[in-house]
Design an enzyme around this catalytic site. Structure first.
Site, mmCIF file in Angstrom:
data_model
loop_
_atom_site.group_PDB
_atom_site.id
_atom_site.type_symbol
_atom_site.label_atom_id
_atom_site.label_comp_id
_atom_site.label_asym_id
_atom_site.label_seq_id
_atom_site.Cartn_x
_atom_site.Cartn_y
_atom_site.Cartn_z
ATOM 1 N N ASP A 121 0.857 -1.179 0.000
ATOM 2 C CA ASP A 121 0.000 0.000 0.000
ATOM 3 C C ASP A 121 0.898 1.237 0.000
ATOM 4 O O ASP A 121 1.775 1.372 0.865
ATOM 5 C CB ASP A 121 -0.907 0.004 1.232
ATOM 6 C CG ASP A 121 -2.303 0.535 0.932
ATOM 7 O OD1 ASP A 121 -2.397 1.568 0.248
ATOM 8 O OD2 ASP A 121 -3.288 -0.077 1.366
ATOM 9 N N GLU A 276 -6.135 4.211 -6.218
ATOM 10 C CA GLU A 276 -7.440 4.538 -5.637
ATOM 11 C C GLU A 276 -7.738 5.999 -5.952
ATOM 12 O O GLU A 276 -6.958 6.890 -5.623
ATOM 13 C CB GLU A 276 -7.406 4.326 -4.124
ATOM 14 C CG GLU A 276 -8.756 4.607 -3.472
ATOM 15 C CD GLU A 276 -8.667 4.774 -1.964
ATOM 16 O OE1 GLU A 276 -9.602 4.338 -1.270
ATOM 17 O OE2 GLU A 276 -7.661 5.350 -1.484
ATOM 18 N N HIS A 348 -11.410 -2.806 2.683
ATOM 19 C CA HIS A 348 -11.315 -2.407 4.087
ATOM 20 C C HIS A 348 -12.120 -1.161 4.412
ATOM 21 O O HIS A 348 -12.291 -0.828 5.594
ATOM 22 C CB HIS A 348 -9.846 -2.177 4.449
ATOM 23 C CG HIS A 348 -9.225 -1.017 3.710
ATOM 24 N ND1 HIS A 348 -9.020 -1.024 2.348
ATOM 25 C CD2 HIS A 348 -8.780 0.190 4.146
ATOM 26 C CE1 HIS A 348 -8.471 0.118 1.990
ATOM 27 N NE2 HIS A 348 -8.323 0.868 3.049
ATOM 28 N N ASP A 349 -12.602 -0.463 3.405
ATOM 29 C CA ASP A 349 -13.383 0.760 3.609
ATOM 30 C C ASP A 349 -14.876 0.565 3.366
ATOM 31 O O ASP A 349 -15.641 1.521 3.472
ATOM 32 C CB ASP A 349 -12.889 1.868 2.667
ATOM 33 C CG ASP A 349 -11.562 2.459 3.100
ATOM 34 O OD1 ASP A 349 -11.270 2.429 4.314
ATOM 35 O OD2 ASP A 349 -10.814 2.952 2.237
#
Length: 571
Positions: A121, A276, A348-349
């Protein structure tokens, strides 16, 4: 490094439906499936209640059995953990809570031995306020690193420089008492935004990225990467309203192309880059993912996971299937000839897929496998979020004190204290849409804490773990895990799944999600009844003589679909 973007055979675009499916022009990630690991919640090897690299290493056999090609690790860098690691104190080390660089190297080597790539990440829109760079920057107005972040004097009324709001509630500017100026943070106040207008910042980031690639990592998922370019006219102009538009500035393409030249060019095109990018359009995505422009391989867009949100994220609305089909189809069509899609419904969001878009009680297996089939048969690279492959569900904690996510906690405080909303009503929104739904511990077995830890977990396990866990699912006659295995194998084996052209059928139908994938003379048909009610009547395409490749019910004919039934035909 070369001065111009390198375009080798591994990065050439493959137009939808290209018959030459075995062409070397098709990058490896067109046939790949990526699995996202949220390290804090995946597996704890030392009993401190927090997942770690040792836990991930111990589960590599599980991931290899599933068949995934790459693992994306959410941040494992040193961090104060205000935003669970997305506030980074040091980019070139491992947080002791997760392990060490030596343990990371061992994980990387063991993953590679199993044919699994590791994607890190990359969080470079902002750092932690404890990062050395920011500590220097805030020390004085004349510090050489002052301009590494966005510092501005107060507006004429004494307030913040502009009206931008933080994604985690409140203004996006915080006054720093030491120097009397505001610093910008599009997220938490502990996450000051880096100033990418400064070439020294960019060089430092590229050096760090090269350090990780030289260490052996296989690419980066780039957190809110489109926000690294700011609309400078809104920062420096007259104070605009909070409706001043996206912060993304036009410099973003220059930055990403420079990043490719300085980091990826000459490395053979084998590294995965996925950005993203909140708020971008299809036309933006065509530019970002056009291989000839050498920016990123694919992006994560948010349009389809915003359709069931009302006036704000925590205001949940019923899903409109026609709206979802319209959105995803538009992205499929828009990137058909140039660029590439990422495919996800969980991360994860986001809340848990089977609770959000399916039926997580009576039809948990059927709705989990339906959305798996639908998503993985679109054109693009599928991403599986940990636990999705066994149908993990949302959690309903009784108190806000049981939640850990900064976004949910800030929303609850602001809504209750500042806007005088009912605590019960606000908590209901957190139950439905909060990020901790995805962050409860991975449910490995029916032992204490779902087999996640021998200690006290940093966040409680979902109470349904005795019935929903990897051991129970894989042993069951109707295994969601086994269904995902078959979908992954199909992508590996079938060129039409990887590269075929997409065509939506029955776009306005309230229950039916149906489409075809075509490559050369081969056509696949997906039909799925995304509802609790039976779907009566003929299928949109005559399947007489076709082969049923995969389905989530036993037996099938050419008419009607049972609740949450999904079928894949080869015509």
């Amino acid at each position: 490094m070369t001065d111009e973007p390198a375009l080798d055979s591994a990065r050439k675009p493959v137009p939808a439906g290209t018959p030459d499916a075995d062409s070397a022009a098709a990058p490896w990630w067109t046939r790949a499936v990526v699995y996202q690991v949220y390290p804090r919640s995946f597996a704890d090897s030392d009993g401190d209640g927090v997942g770690d690299l040792g836990g991930i290493r111990a589960k590599l056999g599980y991931l290899a059995e599933l068949g995934v090609d790459a693992v994306w690790l959410s941040p494992v860098y040193p961090s104060p953990q205000h935003d669970n690691g997305y506030d980074i104190r040091d980019y070139q080390d491992i947080d002791p809570v997760f392990g060490s660089l030596a343990e990371f190297d061992a994980l990387l080597a063991e993953a590679h031995e199993r044919g699994i790539k590791i994607v890190m990440d990359l969080v470079v829109n902002h750092t932690s306020d404890e990062h050395d760079w920011f500590q220097e920057s805030r020390s004085s107005r004349t510090n050489p690193r002052r301009d590494w972040y966005w510092w501005r004097p107060a507006a004429a009324d004494g307030g913040p420089p502009n009206g931008w709001r933080s994604a985690f509630s409140g203004p996006a500017w915080t006054l720093d008492g030491a120097t009397g100026e505001y610093y910008l943070h599009l997220f938490a106040r502990q996450q000051p935004d880096l100033n990418w207008e400064n070439a020294e910042v960019r060089r430092a980031v590229y050096a760090m990225m090269n350090w990780w690639l030289d260490r052996g990592v296989d690419g980066f998922r780039m957190d809110v990467i489109n926000f690294i370019a700011k609309r400078v006219e809104l920062v420096d102009g007259p104070r605009p309203s909070v409706d001043g538009g996206s912060p993304m500035g036009p410099q973003i393409h220059d930055y990403l192309q420079e990043m490719h030249r300085e980091v990826f060019a000459g490395r053979g095109g084998e590294h995965l880059t996925v950005g993203e990018m909140p708020g971008v359009s299809v036309s933006d995505a065509v530019l970002f993912t056009d291989p000839a422009r050498a920016e990123v391989d694919m992006i994560f867009q948010f349009e389809h996971v915003s359709l069931d949100q009302g006036e704000h994220k925590f205001h949940a609305l019923p899903l409109s299937l026609p709206a979802l089909k319209k959105s995803l189809s538009r992205w499929q069509d828009g990137l058909a000839d140039t660029g590439w899609n990422s495919l996800y419904l969980n991360n994860h969001d986001q809340p848990r897929l089977v609770s959000r878009f399916g039926n997580d009680s009576e039809y948990r297996y059927e709705s989990a496998t339906l959305w798996a089939l639908v998503l993985h048969l679109h054109r693009g690279t599928p991403y599986i979020y940990q636990g999705e492959e066994i149908g993990m569900t949302n959690v309903r904690f009784d108190s806000i004190d049981d939640y850990r996510d900064i976004e949910s906690l800030n929303h609850f405080r602001e809504a209750v204290q500042e806007f005088d909303r009912s605590p019960a009503a606000v908590l209901a929104g957190v139950h439905t849409m909060g990020r901790d739904n995805a962050r409860t511990p991975m449910q490995w077995d029916a032992s204490d804490n779902a087999g996640f830890t021998s200690g006290t977990p940093w966040i409680a396990a979902n109470p349904n773990f005795p019935g929903i866990n990897t051991v129970a699912d894989r042993a069951g006659e109707r295994s969601i895990f086994r269904f995902y295995q078959r979908l992954i194998a199909l992508r590996h084996e079938s060129p039409v799944v990887a590269l075929g052209a997409f065509s939506m059928l029955e776009p306005e139908h309230e229950q039916l999600y149906a489409f075809t994938r075509t490559l050369g003379d081969e056509t696949l048909l997906v039909v799925a009844n995304a509802s609790d009610a039976p779907l009566v009547g003929p299928l949109p395409v005559d399947v007489t003589g076709g082969d049923l490749v995969l389905g989530n019910y036993a037996g099938a004919d050419g008419s009607g679909l049972r609740p949450w039934e999904a079928r894949l035909y080869r015509l």
